[in-house]
Design a protein around this motif. Structure first.
Motif, PDB file in Angstrom:
ATOM      1  N   LEU A  96       4.972  -3.913  -0.353  1.00  0.00           N
ATOM      2  CA  LEU A  96       4.703  -5.342  -0.563  1.00  0.00           C
ATOM      3  C   LEU A  96       5.555  -5.884  -1.704  1.00  0.00           C
ATOM      4  O   LEU A  96       6.089  -6.999  -1.620  1.00  0.00           O
ATOM      5  N   ARG A 146       6.551 -12.816   3.649  1.00  0.00           N
ATOM      6  CA  ARG A 146       5.625 -11.858   3.048  1.00  0.00           C
ATOM      7  C   ARG A 146       4.653 -11.313   4.084  1.00  0.00           C
ATOM      8  O   ARG A 146       4.191 -10.178   3.985  1.00  0.00           O
ATOM      9  N   VAL A 150       3.430  -7.402   4.998  1.00  0.00           N
ATOM     10  CA  VAL A 150       2.031  -6.987   5.169  1.00  0.00           C
ATOM     11  C   VAL A 150       1.923  -6.169   6.449  1.00  0.00           C
ATOM     12  O   VAL A 150       1.275  -5.118   6.497  1.00  0.00           O
ATOM     13  N   VAL A 160      -4.312  -6.172   0.415  1.00  0.00           N
ATOM     14  CA  VAL A 160      -3.565  -7.431   0.289  1.00  0.00           C
ATOM     15  C   VAL A 160      -4.078  -8.241  -0.888  1.00  0.00           C
ATOM     16  O   VAL A 160      -3.302  -8.751  -1.697  1.00  0.00           O
TER      17      VAL A 160
END
Length: 284
Positions: A96, A146, A150, A160
């Motif tokens: 991430l 983004r 994920v 998350v």
């Protein structure tokens, strides 16, 4: 979603508020750079500019990321490799965070994205208030990029939200104007992004702006040879060369900036295509 309310609203948000207060006080007791603008005026301007982005973060970005994580129960590194719970969490955070490094680079390299990211860089001072000065258009764009990471990481919904807490805390920390002992900061820089490191990224000198893109882990910059570190911030001028007029930086102007003609540094005239300076501006 109930999960966002339970984890982010009731736990993460108060922690982020506490981080802000601590850094806000610390950066006034141990200044890294001398401020050039009135604090209250910047506080009002940056808060109003940030309000739409905050709304999108809470009601669009987080729900989208959590929903994607809940639906993705088969794909991504976290599901495909037999990791222990700790190694899975670490790997997820690394993926991430690497995604955010790449997203930041794209914001500087792609003209359309730079139009929105420019609002963040036009702040003439750099402190915790700058950490919130993002255009809502940039938040919209980040949902898609983004979200991809994920999916690739296979992050769970809780992971998350946990990463977002670290992401927001790190953003406040490295934007702060807090002076850290040089030896300590040199050690911290081997792992995480620090105020001096990110201060270079906000320099008017393009060679310095095009460095130090990392958010949490600094080794992404080392890996891609975009790392620069100079603890002496006295020679660094914060801002963008084309936008040095403080009186111009009103809320209305900043919110409409991405949709206006951009300025070319050499000619100081409106130019549709040239967004970045054509030559380096040496700090003196």
């Amino acid at each position: 979603m109930g999960l966002i309310n339970k984890i982010f609203d009731k736990k993460a948000a108060p922690l982020l508020a506490a981080v802000f207060v601590i850094l806000f006080i610390a950066e006034r007791r141990r200044k890294l750079r001398k401020p050039s603008q009135p604090l209250i005026k910047r506080m009002v301007t940056n808060s109003i500019v940030a309000a739409p982005a905050f709304g999108l973060l809470r009601f669009v970005f987080l729900p989208a990321m959590v929903k994607l994580a809940l639906k993705n129960k088969r794909y991504g590194v976290g599901y495909l490799l037999p990791f222990s719970p700790f190694l899975r969490l670490l790997t997820t955070f690394l993926i991430l965070d690497y995604g955010n490094y790449l997203w930041h680079v794209l914001n500087h390299k792609i003209p359309l994205l730079w139009r929105f990211h420019l609002v963040h860089h036009t702040d003439l001072d750099l402190d915790t208030l700058t950490a919130f000065r993002f255009h809502f258009g940039e938040m919209i764009g980040s949902v898609f990029f983004r979200g991809l990471f994920v999916f690739l990481s296979g992050a769970t919904a809780k992971e998350v939200l946990a990463y977002e807490l670290l992401f927001e805390s790190a953003t406040q920390f490295h934007h702060s104007n807090m002076r850290i002992p040089r030896k300590l900061e040199a050690c911290l820089n081997k792992i995480i992004v620090t105020p001096s490191m990110h201060g270079i990224h906000h320099s008017v000198n393009k060679d310095e702006t095009d460095s130090n893109y990392a958010v949490i882990f600094s080794f992404w910059d080392s890996m891609h040879q975009t790392f620069k570190f100079n603890p002496d911030q006295k020679q660094i001028i914060i801002g963008v060369p084309e936008y040095r007029d403080a009186s111009q930086m009103t809320v209305r102007y900043l919110l409409t900036m991405p949709f206006k003609k951009q300025y070319n540094y050499q000619s100081n005239m409106p130019c549709k295509l040239s967004i970045k300076p054509k030559r380096d501006i040496e700090a003196t």
